[in-house]
Design a protein around this motif. Sequence first.
Motif, PDB file in Angstrom:
ATOM      1  N   ILE A  56       0.871  -3.701  -5.872  1.00 13.41           N
ATOM      2  CA  ILE A  56       0.520  -2.477  -5.551  1.00 13.41           C
ATOM      3  C   ILE A  56      -0.649  -1.239  -5.337  1.00 13.41           C
ATOM      4  O   ILE A  56      -1.622  -2.096  -6.587  1.00 13.41           O
ATOM      5  N   VAL A  57      -1.048  -0.647  -4.612  1.00 10.33           N
ATOM      6  CA  VAL A  57      -2.636   0.210  -4.075  1.00 10.33           C
ATOM      7  C   VAL A  57      -2.041   1.384  -3.680  1.00 10.33           C
ATOM      8  O   VAL A  57      -1.597   1.515  -2.849  1.00 10.33           O
ATOM      9  N   LEU A  58      -2.593   2.117  -4.490  1.00 13.02           N
ATOM     10  CA  LEU A  58      -2.487   3.583  -3.871  1.00 13.02           C
ATOM     11  C   LEU A  58      -3.371   4.116  -3.049  1.00 13.02           C
ATOM     12  O   LEU A  58      -4.776   4.116  -2.888  1.00 13.02           O
TER      13      LEU A  58
ATOM     14  N   VAL B 285       0.877  -1.441   0.034  1.00 15.74           N
ATOM     15  CA  VAL B 285      -0.333  -0.056  -0.375  1.00 15.74           C
ATOM     16  C   VAL B 285       1.385   0.907  -0.223  1.00 15.74           C
ATOM     17  O   VAL B 285       1.697   1.830   1.217  1.00 15.74           O
ATOM     18  N   VAL B 286       0.891   1.444  -1.290  1.00 19.25           N
ATOM     19  CA  VAL B 286       1.693   3.020  -1.132  1.00 19.25           C
ATOM     20  C   VAL B 286       0.750   4.222  -1.110  1.00 19.25           C
ATOM     21  O   VAL B 286      -0.316   4.796  -0.714  1.00 19.25           O
ATOM     22  N   VAL B 287       1.938   4.773   0.552  1.00 18.21           N
ATOM     23  CA  VAL B 287       1.245   6.276   0.862  1.00 18.21           C
ATOM     24  C   VAL B 287       1.653   7.611   0.598  1.00 18.21           C
ATOM     25  O   VAL B 287       2.730   7.568   1.340  1.00 18.21           O
ATOM     26  N   ASP B 288       0.698   8.630  -0.496  1.00 22.68           N
ATOM     27  CA  ASP B 288       1.911   9.679  -0.794  1.00 22.68           C
ATOM     28  C   ASP B 288       0.772  10.701  -0.547  1.00 22.68           C
ATOM     29  O   ASP B 288       0.053  11.197  -1.336  1.00 22.68           O
ATOM     30  N   VAL B 289       0.496  11.019   0.534  1.00 27.90           N
ATOM     31  CA  VAL B 289      -0.916  11.743   1.112  1.00 27.90           C
ATOM     32  C   VAL B 289      -0.440  13.488   0.658  1.00 27.90           C
ATOM     33  O   VAL B 289      -1.442  14.097  -0.026  1.00 27.90           O
TER      34      VAL B 289
ATOM     35  N   SER C 113      -0.723  10.017  -3.692  1.00 26.09           N
ATOM     36  CA  SER C 113      -1.373   9.255  -3.518  1.00 26.09           C
ATOM     37  C   SER C 113      -3.245  10.232  -3.815  1.00 26.09           C
ATOM     38  O   SER C 113      -3.881   9.552  -4.668  1.00 26.09           O
ATOM     39  N   SER C 114      -3.135  10.979  -3.196  1.00 21.74           N
ATOM     40  CA  SER C 114      -4.869  11.977  -3.594  1.00 21.74           C
ATOM     41  C   SER C 114      -4.711  12.051  -4.994  1.00 21.74           C
ATOM     42  O   SER C 114      -5.841  12.903  -5.191  1.00 21.74           O
ATOM     43  N   THR C 115      -3.973  12.557  -5.896  1.00 22.97           N
ATOM     44  CA  THR C 115      -4.013  13.198  -6.757  1.00 22.97           C
ATOM     45  C   THR C 115      -4.162  12.338  -7.915  1.00 22.97           C
ATOM     46  O   THR C 115      -5.306  12.210  -9.018  1.00 22.97           O
TER      47      THR C 115
ATOM     48  N   VAL D 105     -10.130   2.577  -5.062  1.00 22.12           N
ATOM     49  CA  VAL D 105      -8.449   2.050  -4.140  1.00 22.12           C
ATOM     50  C   VAL D 105      -7.992   1.980  -5.662  1.00 22.12           C
ATOM     51  O   VAL D 105      -8.179   0.858  -6.747  1.00 22.12           O
ATOM     52  N   PRO D 106      -6.937   2.655  -6.439  1.00 23.53           N
ATOM     53  CA  PRO D 106      -6.188   2.414  -7.983  1.00 23.53           C
ATOM     54  C   PRO D 106      -5.132   1.413  -7.593  1.00 23.53           C
ATOM     55  O   PRO D 106      -4.925   1.598  -6.264  1.00 23.53           O
ATOM     56  N   ILE D 107      -5.288   0.226  -8.116  1.00 26.19           N
ATOM     57  CA  ILE D 107      -3.829  -0.751  -8.217  1.00 26.19           C
ATOM     58  C   ILE D 107      -3.054  -0.633  -9.623  1.00 26.19           C
ATOM     59  O   ILE D 107      -3.893  -0.263 -10.681  1.00 26.19           O
ATOM     60  N   VAL D 108      -2.095  -0.746  -9.345  1.00 25.82           N
ATOM     61  CA  VAL D 108      -0.973  -0.556 -10.051  1.00 25.82           C
ATOM     62  C   VAL D 108      -0.776  -2.137 -10.538  1.00 25.82           C
ATOM     63  O   VAL D 108      -0.320  -2.424  -9.852  1.00 25.82           O
TER      64      VAL D 108
END
Length: 245
Positions: A119-121, A23-27, A31-33, A229-232
Motif C-alpha cells: 500500500i502506497v500513498l 496506490v491510495v489517493v486522497d488529495v 494523502s497530502s497530509t 513515497v509513504p508505504i503502509v
Amino acid sequence: MELNLYTHPDDLSDAEAKGKTVVVVDVLRASSTIVQACENGVARIIPVATVEEAAKLLSTLERKRTLLGGEREGLPIDGFDLGNSPLEYTEQVVKGKTLIFTTSNGTAAITKSASAREIVLGCFLNLSAVVTHVISSRAKKVAVLCAGNLGRLSLEDFVCGGHVVDRIVDGTRASTVLNDGAVAARALANALGDVGEAVRNSSHGLRLAELGFEDDLEFCSKVDNYVTVPIVEDGRISPQNRRRC
C-alpha cells in the motif's frame, strides 16, 4: 501490467486487493497530509479507521511523544492535537513524534486495502515519485484506489488517479491492461490542463473553502513538491518504509 482504478473504497473488495500494489489517493487531504508529515520528520504514522480506535491506541502509548490527528466532516476532532490540514504538520510539530491519524475517507481507504501486497500513498505532491516507485517495483497488478468522499466519487482524486495511470502507462515498458475506471480517469486527466482548477471546483474543494481551508487547496494542488513515497506495512508508516524516488 494489470492497472485498475477504483473511484472509492467500496469498489475494492479484499479479494481484489489481495496480491496487488494499491496506490491510495486522497488529495483532500489525507494523502497530502501524510506526505507532508513524513517530509517533516514524523517518527511513525498509525492510520486507523475510527475515532474510537485512535483513543484506544493512544492509551497504550507515551502521550508526550504521541499526536492525535484527523478530521470528521472536514473539521478537527474534539480533543485531538491536529486536524487534517497539511499546513499544520510542520517540522516543529511532528518531528520525532508518533502520529495516530484518522480521517473520513483516506484512512478508511488504507484500512480497506489491508490485504494488498503493498500500500502506497499518493497525491499531487508526490505524483512522479509514486509512479517511479510503482514502475521500479515491477508490480504486475496495480490498483489506484481513490478515497472519494463518503462513498462517492471525488473529482480531485479521480483526476490525480488518472495522472498516476497515465504516467505509469507512458513510463513502463510492460504492456498494460486498463479497466474502465483507469481509461476514463486517464482521459479526463489529459483533458484538464490545470489540476488546481479540478481541486478548487470539486465538491470537496468547495466544501473545504467554505470551512476556511482555501490555503489547503492551493497547497494540495502543487505537483511534485516532494519525492517521499509513504508505504503502509503492518498498519504503520515509518522511516523504514518510506521511499525517496
